[in-house]
Write an enzyme that holds these catalytic residues in place. Structure first.
Site, PDB file in Angstrom:
ATOM      1  N   GLU A  94       0.818  -1.208   0.000  1.00  0.00           N
ATOM      2  CA  GLU A  94       0.000   0.000   0.000  1.00  0.00           C
ATOM      3  C   GLU A  94       0.856   1.264   0.000  1.00  0.00           C
ATOM      4  OE1 GLU A  94      -4.093  -1.679   1.922  1.00  0.00           O
ATOM      5  OE2 GLU A  94      -2.605  -0.983   3.335  1.00  0.00           O
ATOM      6  N   CYS A 107       3.414   8.372   1.594  1.00  0.00           N
ATOM      7  CA  CYS A 107       3.926   7.352   2.518  1.00  0.00           C
ATOM      8  C   CYS A 107       4.169   6.078   1.707  1.00  0.00           C
ATOM      9  CB  CYS A 107       2.877   7.154   3.610  1.00  0.00           C
ATOM     10  SG  CYS A 107       3.347   5.908   4.802  1.00  0.00           S
ATOM     11  N   CYS A 114       6.403  -7.382   7.111  1.00  0.00           N
ATOM     12  CA  CYS A 114       7.536  -6.915   7.933  1.00  0.00           C
ATOM     13  C   CYS A 114       7.849  -7.994   8.958  1.00  0.00           C
ATOM     14  CB  CYS A 114       7.179  -5.610   8.640  1.00  0.00           C
ATOM     15  SG  CYS A 114       8.579  -4.946   9.581  1.00  0.00           S
ATOM     16  N   CYS A 118       6.127  -5.800  15.344  1.00  0.00           N
ATOM     17  CA  CYS A 118       5.734  -4.971  16.482  1.00  0.00           C
ATOM     18  C   CYS A 118       4.305  -5.335  16.884  1.00  0.00           C
ATOM     19  CB  CYS A 118       5.831  -3.483  16.149  1.00  0.00           C
ATOM     20  SG  CYS A 118       7.515  -3.004  15.735  1.00  0.00           S
ATOM     21  N   CYS A 121       1.159  -3.362  15.357  1.00  0.00           N
ATOM     22  CA  CYS A 121       1.188  -2.989  13.943  1.00  0.00           C
ATOM     23  C   CYS A 121       0.554  -4.056  13.068  1.00  0.00           C
ATOM     24  CB  CYS A 121       2.639  -2.752  13.516  1.00  0.00           C
ATOM     25  SG  CYS A 121       2.820  -2.468  11.751  1.00  0.00           S
ATOM     26  N   GLY A 171       6.660  -2.290   6.122  1.00  0.00           N
ATOM     27  CA  GLY A 171       8.040  -2.773   6.112  1.00  0.00           C
ATOM     28  C   GLY A 171       9.009  -1.921   6.908  1.00  0.00           C
ATOM     29  N   GLU A 172      10.172  -2.528   7.177  1.00  0.00           N
ATOM     30  CA  GLU A 172      11.252  -1.826   7.889  1.00  0.00           C
ATOM     31  C   GLU A 172      12.290  -1.422   6.836  1.00  0.00           C
ATOM     32  OE1 GLU A 172      12.331  -0.470  10.867  1.00  0.00           O
ATOM     33  OE2 GLU A 172      13.990  -0.060   9.513  1.00  0.00           O
ATOM     34  N   SER A 203      11.663   6.201   8.459  1.00  0.00           N
ATOM     35  CA  SER A 203      11.264   5.810   9.809  1.00  0.00           C
ATOM     36  C   SER A 203      11.768   4.402  10.085  1.00  0.00           C
ATOM     37  CB  SER A 203       9.737   5.861   9.904  1.00  0.00           C
ATOM     38  OG  SER A 203       9.314   5.362  11.148  1.00  0.00           O
ATOM     39  N   SER A 225      11.099   4.885  15.800  1.00  0.00           N
ATOM     40  CA  SER A 225       9.888   4.408  16.460  1.00  0.00           C
ATOM     41  C   SER A 225      10.250   3.892  17.843  1.00  0.00           C
ATOM     42  CB  SER A 225       9.270   3.288  15.624  1.00  0.00           C
ATOM     43  OG  SER A 225       8.850   3.818  14.398  1.00  0.00           O
ATOM     44  N   LEU A 226      10.000   4.690  18.844  1.00  0.00           N
ATOM     45  CA  LEU A 226      10.442   4.354  20.196  1.00  0.00           C
ATOM     46  C   LEU A 226       9.391   3.520  20.938  1.00  0.00           C
ATOM     47  CD1 LEU A 226      13.098   4.986  21.464  1.00  0.00           C
ATOM     48  CD2 LEU A 226      12.180   7.152  22.290  1.00  0.00           C
ATOM     49  N   HIS A 227       8.250   4.092  21.176  1.00  0.00           N
ATOM     50  CA  HIS A 227       7.072   3.400  21.732  1.00  0.00           C
ATOM     51  C   HIS A 227       7.171   2.930  23.175  1.00  0.00           C
ATOM     52  CE1 HIS A 227       5.800   3.668  17.669  1.00  0.00           C
ATOM     53  NE2 HIS A 227       6.562   2.694  17.234  1.00  0.00           N
ATOM     54  N   ASN A 302      -3.910   3.309  16.117  1.00  0.00           N
ATOM     55  CA  ASN A 302      -5.009   3.041  15.186  1.00  0.00           C
ATOM     56  C   ASN A 302      -5.355   1.567  15.268  1.00  0.00           C
ATOM     57  OD1 ASN A 302      -5.384   5.634  13.877  1.00  0.00           O
ATOM     58  ND2 ASN A 302      -3.300   5.331  13.134  1.00  0.00           N
ATOM     59  N   CYS A 345      -1.677   5.287  10.040  1.00  0.00           N
ATOM     60  CA  CYS A 345      -0.448   4.593  10.481  1.00  0.00           C
ATOM     61  C   CYS A 345      -0.779   3.238  11.068  1.00  0.00           C
ATOM     62  CB  CYS A 345       0.222   5.351  11.619  1.00  0.00           C
ATOM     63  SG  CYS A 345       0.869   6.898  11.163  1.00  0.00           S
TER      64      CYS A 345
HETATM   65  N1  SAH Z   1       8.927   0.052  10.013  1.00  0.00           N
HETATM   66  C1  SAH Z   1       9.125   1.412  10.215  1.00  0.00           C
HETATM   67  C2  SAH Z   1       8.264   2.288   9.338  1.00  0.00           C
HETATM   68  C3  SAH Z   1       6.838   1.875   9.125  1.00  0.00           C
HETATM   69  S1  SAH Z   1       5.730   2.021  10.458  1.00  0.00           S
HETATM   70  C4  SAH Z   1       8.931   1.774  11.681  1.00  0.00           C
HETATM   71  O1  SAH Z   1       8.443   0.961  12.434  1.00  0.00           O
HETATM   72  O2  SAH Z   1       9.313   2.875  12.041  1.00  0.00           O
HETATM   73  C5  SAH Z   1       5.435   3.770  10.578  1.00  0.00           C
HETATM   74  C6  SAH Z   1       5.005   4.236  11.970  1.00  0.00           C
HETATM   75  O3  SAH Z   1       3.674   3.798  12.288  1.00  0.00           O
HETATM   76  C7  SAH Z   1       5.895   3.666  13.063  1.00  0.00           C
HETATM   77  O4  SAH Z   1       6.223   4.628  14.023  1.00  0.00           O
HETATM   78  C8  SAH Z   1       5.009   2.618  13.655  1.00  0.00           C
HETATM   79  O5  SAH Z   1       5.408   2.264  14.918  1.00  0.00           O
HETATM   80  C9  SAH Z   1       3.653   3.268  13.610  1.00  0.00           C
HETATM   81  N2  SAH Z   1       2.551   2.327  13.781  1.00  0.00           N
HETATM   82  C10 SAH Z   1       2.523   1.015  13.491  1.00  0.00           C
HETATM   83  N3  SAH Z   1       1.335   0.477  13.803  1.00  0.00           N
HETATM   84  C11 SAH Z   1       0.575   1.481  14.304  1.00  0.00           C
HETATM   85  C12 SAH Z   1      -0.762   1.559  14.770  1.00  0.00           C
HETATM   86  N4  SAH Z   1      -1.568   0.497  14.768  1.00  0.00           N
HETATM   87  N5  SAH Z   1      -1.215   2.753  15.193  1.00  0.00           N
HETATM   88  C13 SAH Z   1      -0.422   3.840  15.178  1.00  0.00           C
HETATM   89  N6  SAH Z   1       0.848   3.834  14.713  1.00  0.00           N
HETATM   90  C14 SAH Z   1       1.345   2.664  14.295  1.00  0.00           C
HETATM   91 FE1  SF4 Z   2       7.497  -3.427  10.915  1.00  0.00          FE
HETATM   92 FE2  SF4 Z   2       7.371  -0.817  11.483  1.00  0.00          FE
HETATM   93 FE3  SF4 Z   2       5.191  -2.391  11.701  1.00  0.00          FE
HETATM   94 FE4  SF4 Z   2       7.196  -2.643  13.436  1.00  0.00          FE
HETATM   95  S1  SF4 Z   2       5.884  -0.842  13.148  1.00  0.00           S
HETATM   96  S2  SF4 Z   2       6.112  -4.341  12.409  1.00  0.00           S
HETATM   97  S3  SF4 Z   2       8.962  -2.275  12.126  1.00  0.00           S
HETATM   98  S4  SF4 Z   2       6.271  -1.898   9.826  1.00  0.00           S
END
Ligand code: SAH
Ligand code: SF4
Length: 371
Positions: A94, A107, A114, A118, A121, A171-172, A203, A225-227, A302, A345
């Site tokens: 996408e 984007c 991926c 996470c 995600c 993807g990463e 990112s 992406s810290l979280h 989300n 996201c």
């Molecule tokens: N893989 C990379 C880039 C893609 S994800 C990364 O993880 O940084 C892009 C951003 O969306 C990241 O910060 C990710 O943590 C965030 N993200 C993933 N799932 C999400 C969700 N369900 N709600 C909000 N943000 C999310």
């Molecule tokens: Fe992959 Fe980024 Fe999603 Fe983590 S947040 S699973 S690194 S796409």
């Protein structure tokens, strides 16, 4: 035979020049071709009128232009547009365009699925199929830019519609380094998209050695992406943390800041109700990032089917943000865009033939509370 034709979308500026040299053609011819493709959107050798006819004929027997086919194309009520693209063998990715008053952000996805997995995600939940090729990555920008120009009724040589790119789709990106960096070279090249380094953001979930490599090869804007503010919690939310824990990640961020376009890193933090959103977490975060010039982007979670997670309450997000602001950190709360078409996201799911079998192997786990 089609198989042996080179896909010219797979060539970054240097490789295209080398290819032209192998055909006994001058480098400026490669730059001319690149302008036809990436500035005017022409991918028909016959129309490239400033290239000599023998060169056009030579190219048409050796090369072609291939970008992923559009399967669906949806526009949200807020103007966000999402394309689902076929990348073969049952995989689809996408791409999302987010129009704002002063800019248009695209984007882009870097992998089909991926492997980082996470917990919050939807891409991660689907598992991993394969890396995208450079043609599939830059092809997303090409397809979006020229479809948007067409639907806006604008001219071929008008200013760009896509003014900013974020490598934040599926993807990463740092686990698919060369095709991603090759694509970003084209994004920055004056004979292609001509974007400045500060308008291209990558990112990452924190692939430490590749962050250093990016810093030395192509230091675009970086979002991390810290979280989570501690290793115990981050190990659960972003499993890559077990390999590259926070101390190493913060070290890599400090090194990157030296070359970052505006001298800072953006930290992304997905707000998960009752998991990582307490005031104590906010204070830990302030302490963790004290030495890294940074901005914070709080992303309301989300939801997607079966995640078992909830987004933090608005009041909690505001409280969290207030603590960061009071500590002097520039903090924004990301507006959710395109959620009516699942383009927000973490909602990007595409269609992935999971080769890692993460879900079946029960690797989509529980998060301990109170860490
Ligand atoms: N893989 C990379 C880039 C893609 S994800 C990364 O993880 O940084 C892009 C951003 O969306 C990241 O910060 C990710 O943590 C965030 N993200 C993933 N799932 C999400 C969700 N369900 N709600 C909000 N943000 C999310
Ligand atoms: Fe992959 Fe980024 Fe999603 Fe983590 S947040 S699973 S690194 S796409």
């Amino acid at each position: 035979m089609t198989e042996s034709l080179k896909n010219l979308f797979d060539y970054d500026p240097d490789r295209l020049i080398a290819y032209f040299e192998s055909l006994n053609e001058k480098p400026f011819r490669a730059r001319q071709l690149q302008r036809w493709i990436h500035q005017i959107g022409v991918v028909d050798f016959g129309s490239m009128t400033d290239l000599a006819k023998p060169l056009r004929e030579k190219l048409s027997t050796r090369a072609e232009f291939r970008v992923p086919r559009v399967i669906t194309d949806h526009t949200s009520i807020d103007g966000t547009r999402k394309w689902l693209l076929d990348v073969g063998q049952g995989n689809a990715i996408e791409t999302v365009y987010i129009p704002e008053e002063t800019r248009g952000t695209l984007c882009i996805s870097s992998q089909a699925g991926c492997a980082v997995n996470c917990r919050f995600c939807s891409t991660g939940k689907q598992g991993f199929s394969r890396n995208l090729t450079m043609g599939e990555i830059i092809g997303q920008l090409w397809m979006a830019e020229f479809s948007l120009r067409k639907s806006l009724g604008s001219h071929a040589r008008q200013p760009r519609v896509v003014t900013n790119v974020v490598m934040m789709g599926m993807g990463e990106p740092l686990l698919n380094f060369e095709p991603v960096v090759g694509s970003m070279h084209l994004m920055l090249d004056d004979n292609a998209y001509g974007l400045s380094r500060r308008r291209v953001t990558l990112s990452t979930s924190g692939v430490v050695p590749m962050m250093d490599r990016l810093g030395s090869e192509l230091p675009v804007a970086l979002a991390v992406s810290l979280h989570a503010p501690n290793d115990l919690l981050r190990d659960c939310l972003v499993p890559l943390n077990k390999k590259y824990p926070l101390r190493e990640l913060m070290g890599a961020c400090t090194r990157y800041v030296e070359v970052a376009p505006r001298g800072f890193i953006t930290f992304e933090y997905c707000m998960l109700d009752g998991i990582n959103d307490s005031e104590a977490h906010a204070r830990q975060l302030v302490a963790l990032t004290r030495d890294v010039p940074s901005k914070f982007n709080l992303i309301p979670f989300n939801p997607f089917p079966g995640s078992g997670l909830l987004c933090s309450q608005d009041s909690q997000i505001r409280r969290f943000s207030q603590i960061l602001l009071e500590a002097g950190l520039v903090t924004t709360i990301r507006k959710t865009r395109g959620d009516d078409i699942d383009a927000a996201c973490g909602q990007l799911a595409g269609e992935v033939q999971d080769r890692t079998r993460l879900v079946q192997r029960g690797k989509f786990g529980q998060i301990p509370l109170d860490v």
